[in-house]
Write a protein that holds these residues in place. Structure first.
Motif, mmCIF file in Angstrom:
data_model
loop_
_atom_site.group_PDB
_atom_site.id
_atom_site.type_symbol
_atom_site.label_atom_id
_atom_site.label_comp_id
_atom_site.label_asym_id
_atom_site.label_seq_id
_atom_site.Cartn_x
_atom_site.Cartn_y
_atom_site.Cartn_z
ATOM 1 N N ILE A 119 0.825 -1.196 0.000
ATOM 2 C CA ILE A 119 0.000 0.000 0.000
ATOM 3 C C ILE A 119 0.864 1.253 0.000
ATOM 4 C CG2 ILE A 119 -1.652 1.324 1.372
ATOM 5 C CD1 ILE A 119 -2.955 -0.970 -0.049
ATOM 6 N N ASN A 120 1.955 1.223 0.739
ATOM 7 C CA ASN A 120 2.815 2.408 0.792
ATOM 8 C C ASN A 120 3.343 2.785 -0.575
ATOM 9 O OD1 ASN A 120 2.461 2.832 3.504
ATOM 10 N ND2 ASN A 120 4.227 1.612 4.100
ATOM 11 N N LEU A 121 3.670 1.793 -1.394
ATOM 12 C CA LEU A 121 4.155 2.086 -2.745
ATOM 13 C C LEU A 121 3.064 2.763 -3.561
ATOM 14 C CD1 LEU A 121 6.396 1.917 -4.826
ATOM 15 C CD2 LEU A 121 5.539 -0.335 -5.443
ATOM 16 N N LEU A 122 1.820 2.343 -3.374
ATOM 17 C CA LEU A 122 0.718 2.927 -4.135
ATOM 18 C C LEU A 122 0.437 4.367 -3.732
ATOM 19 C CD1 LEU A 122 -1.744 -0.091 -4.221
ATOM 20 C CD2 LEU A 122 -0.151 0.663 -5.998
ATOM 21 N N LYS A 123 0.896 4.785 -2.555
ATOM 22 C CA LYS A 123 0.734 6.165 -2.110
ATOM 23 C C LYS A 123 2.016 6.971 -2.291
ATOM 24 C CE LYS A 123 -1.287 6.686 1.878
ATOM 25 N NZ LYS A 123 -1.725 6.491 3.272
ATOM 26 N N SER A 124 3.002 6.385 -2.927
ATOM 27 C CA SER A 124 4.306 7.031 -3.048
ATOM 28 C C SER A 124 4.356 7.994 -4.233
ATOM 29 C CB SER A 124 5.395 5.972 -3.220
ATOM 30 O OG SER A 124 5.320 5.416 -4.514
ATOM 31 N N PRO A 125 5.307 8.922 -4.208
ATOM 32 C CA PRO A 125 5.509 9.807 -5.357
ATOM 33 C C PRO A 125 5.854 9.030 -6.621
ATOM 34 C CG PRO A 125 6.698 10.648 -3.461
ATOM 35 C CD PRO A 125 6.165 9.291 -3.080
ATOM 36 N N PHE A 126 6.495 7.878 -6.466
ATOM 37 C CA PHE A 126 6.851 7.049 -7.625
ATOM 38 C C PHE A 126 5.621 6.750 -8.473
ATOM 39 C CE2 PHE A 126 7.389 2.806 -9.518
ATOM 40 C CZ PHE A 126 8.490 3.060 -10.326
ATOM 41 N N VAL A 127 4.501 6.507 -7.827
ATOM 42 C CA VAL A 127 3.278 6.166 -8.539
ATOM 43 C C VAL A 127 2.386 7.394 -8.757
ATOM 44 C CG1 VAL A 127 1.172 4.763 -8.442
ATOM 45 C CG2 VAL A 127 3.336 3.791 -7.657
ATOM 46 N N LEU A 128 2.248 8.241 -7.754
ATOM 47 C CA LEU A 128 1.235 9.297 -7.803
ATOM 48 C C LEU A 128 1.738 10.706 -8.127
ATOM 49 C CD1 LEU A 128 -1.092 8.268 -4.837
ATOM 50 C CD2 LEU A 128 -1.466 7.978 -7.283
ATOM 51 N N GLU A 129 3.018 10.878 -8.313
ATOM 52 C CA GLU A 129 3.541 12.221 -8.604
ATOM 53 C C GLU A 129 2.869 12.882 -9.815
ATOM 54 O OE1 GLU A 129 5.648 15.641 -7.906
ATOM 55 O OE2 GLU A 129 5.797 13.857 -6.658
ATOM 56 N N PRO A 130 2.652 12.158 -10.925
ATOM 57 C CA PRO A 130 1.991 12.815 -12.070
ATOM 58 C C PRO A 130 0.570 13.303 -11.746
ATOM 59 C CG PRO A 130 3.008 10.759 -12.754
ATOM 60 C CD PRO A 130 3.084 10.802 -11.260
ATOM 61 N N ILE A 131 -0.142 12.559 -10.912
ATOM 62 C CA ILE A 131 -1.485 12.975 -10.534
ATOM 63 C C ILE A 131 -1.407 14.192 -9.620
ATOM 64 C CG2 ILE A 131 -3.568 12.320 -9.260
ATOM 65 C CD1 ILE A 131 -1.836 9.701 -11.234
ATOM 66 N N PHE A 132 -0.457 14.200 -8.711
ATOM 67 C CA PHE A 132 -0.246 15.357 -7.839
ATOM 68 C C PHE A 132 0.045 16.613 -8.672
ATOM 69 C CE2 PHE A 132 3.007 17.917 -5.497
ATOM 70 C CZ PHE A 132 2.119 18.539 -4.629
ATOM 71 N N GLU A 133 0.901 16.492 -9.657
ATOM 72 C CA GLU A 133 1.224 17.639 -10.513
ATOM 73 C C GLU A 133 -0.017 18.109 -11.277
ATOM 74 O OE1 GLU A 133 3.895 19.488 -10.465
ATOM 75 O OE2 GLU A 133 4.782 18.172 -8.951
ATOM 76 N N TYR A 134 -0.816 17.166 -11.745
ATOM 77 C CA TYR A 134 -2.075 17.511 -12.421
ATOM 78 C C TYR A 134 -2.987 18.294 -11.469
ATOM 79 C CZ TYR A 134 -6.864 16.884 -13.987
ATOM 80 O OH TYR A 134 -8.175 17.108 -14.327
ATOM 81 N N VAL A 135 -3.133 17.819 -10.246
ATOM 82 C CA VAL A 135 -3.990 18.480 -9.257
ATOM 83 C C VAL A 135 -3.462 19.879 -8.955
ATOM 84 C CG1 VAL A 135 -4.763 18.430 -6.837
ATOM 85 C CG2 VAL A 135 -4.866 16.346 -8.229
ATOM 86 N N LYS A 136 -2.156 20.009 -8.764
ATOM 87 C CA LYS A 136 -1.567 21.325 -8.476
ATOM 88 C C LYS A 136 -1.858 22.315 -9.598
ATOM 89 C CE LYS A 136 2.519 22.203 -6.669
ATOM 90 N NZ LYS A 136 3.944 22.124 -6.264
ATOM 91 N N GLN A 137 -1.689 21.870 -10.842
ATOM 92 C CA GLN A 137 -1.899 22.764 -11.981
ATOM 93 C C GLN A 137 -3.377 23.087 -12.171
ATOM 94 O OE1 GLN A 137 -0.054 20.831 -15.303
ATOM 95 N NE2 GLN A 137 2.019 21.347 -14.645
ATOM 96 N N THR A 138 -4.212 22.077 -12.061
ATOM 97 C CA THR A 138 -5.638 22.261 -12.304
ATOM 98 C C THR A 138 -6.290 23.127 -11.228
ATOM 99 O OG1 THR A 138 -5.705 20.072 -13.320
ATOM 100 C CG2 THR A 138 -7.803 21.031 -12.714
ATOM 101 N N GLN A 139 -5.860 22.950 -9.989
ATOM 102 C CA GLN A 139 -6.454 23.672 -8.871
ATOM 103 C C GLN A 139 -5.710 24.963 -8.542
ATOM 104 O OE1 GLN A 139 -9.254 22.935 -7.774
ATOM 105 N NE2 GLN A 139 -9.576 20.787 -8.143
ATOM 106 N N ASN A 140 -4.683 25.292 -9.324
ATOM 107 C CA ASN A 140 -3.878 26.494 -9.079
ATOM 108 C C ASN A 140 -3.394 26.563 -7.631
ATOM 109 O OD1 ASN A 140 -4.093 27.518 -11.741
ATOM 110 N ND2 ASN A 140 -6.145 28.246 -11.258
ATOM 111 N N LEU A 141 -2.842 25.458 -7.162
ATOM 112 C CA LEU A 141 -2.369 25.395 -5.784
ATOM 113 C C LEU A 141 -1.023 26.086 -5.643
ATOM 114 C CD1 LEU A 141 -3.318 21.697 -4.992
ATOM 115 C CD2 LEU A 141 -4.555 23.769 -4.367
#
Length: 87
Positions: free
Chosen positions: A1-23
């Motif tokens: 589970i930790n790998l599935l919550k890691s930047p290795f897997v989710l970093e692209p989604i995080f970047e999408y959220v940051k850009q889309t939400q103007n964070l």
């Protein structure tokens, strides 16, 4: 589970959220994971449950779709690597 919550897997989604939400640029991956995402595994199963929190239902569905695709891509990649090692 930790790998599935890691930047290795989710970093692209995080970047999408940051850009889309103007964070704020100082908003971190860990803040995002701890504040918006919950990942649980079903006991004795390959099923995982992912929960995403946000104010917009449409945005939640979009992010969950992206996470689901990323997890599937990761699983296929991981399976292919394991098969390559066995050959």
């Amino acid at each position: 589970i930790n790998l599935l919550k890691s930047p290795f897997v989710l970093e692209p989604i995080f970047e999408y959220v940051k850009q889309t939400q103007n964070l704020n640029k100082s908003y971190t991956f860990n803040e995002w994971i701890n504040g918006h995402i919950k990942v649980d595994a079903e006991k004795e199963s390959n099923i995982i449950e992912v929960t995403y929190q946000d104010e917009s239902k449409d945005f939640i569905l979009n992010v969950l779709h992206k996470i689901s695709k990323k997890y599937k891509d990761y699983s296929i990649s991981n399976l292919n690597q394991n098969l390559d090692r066995q050959i």
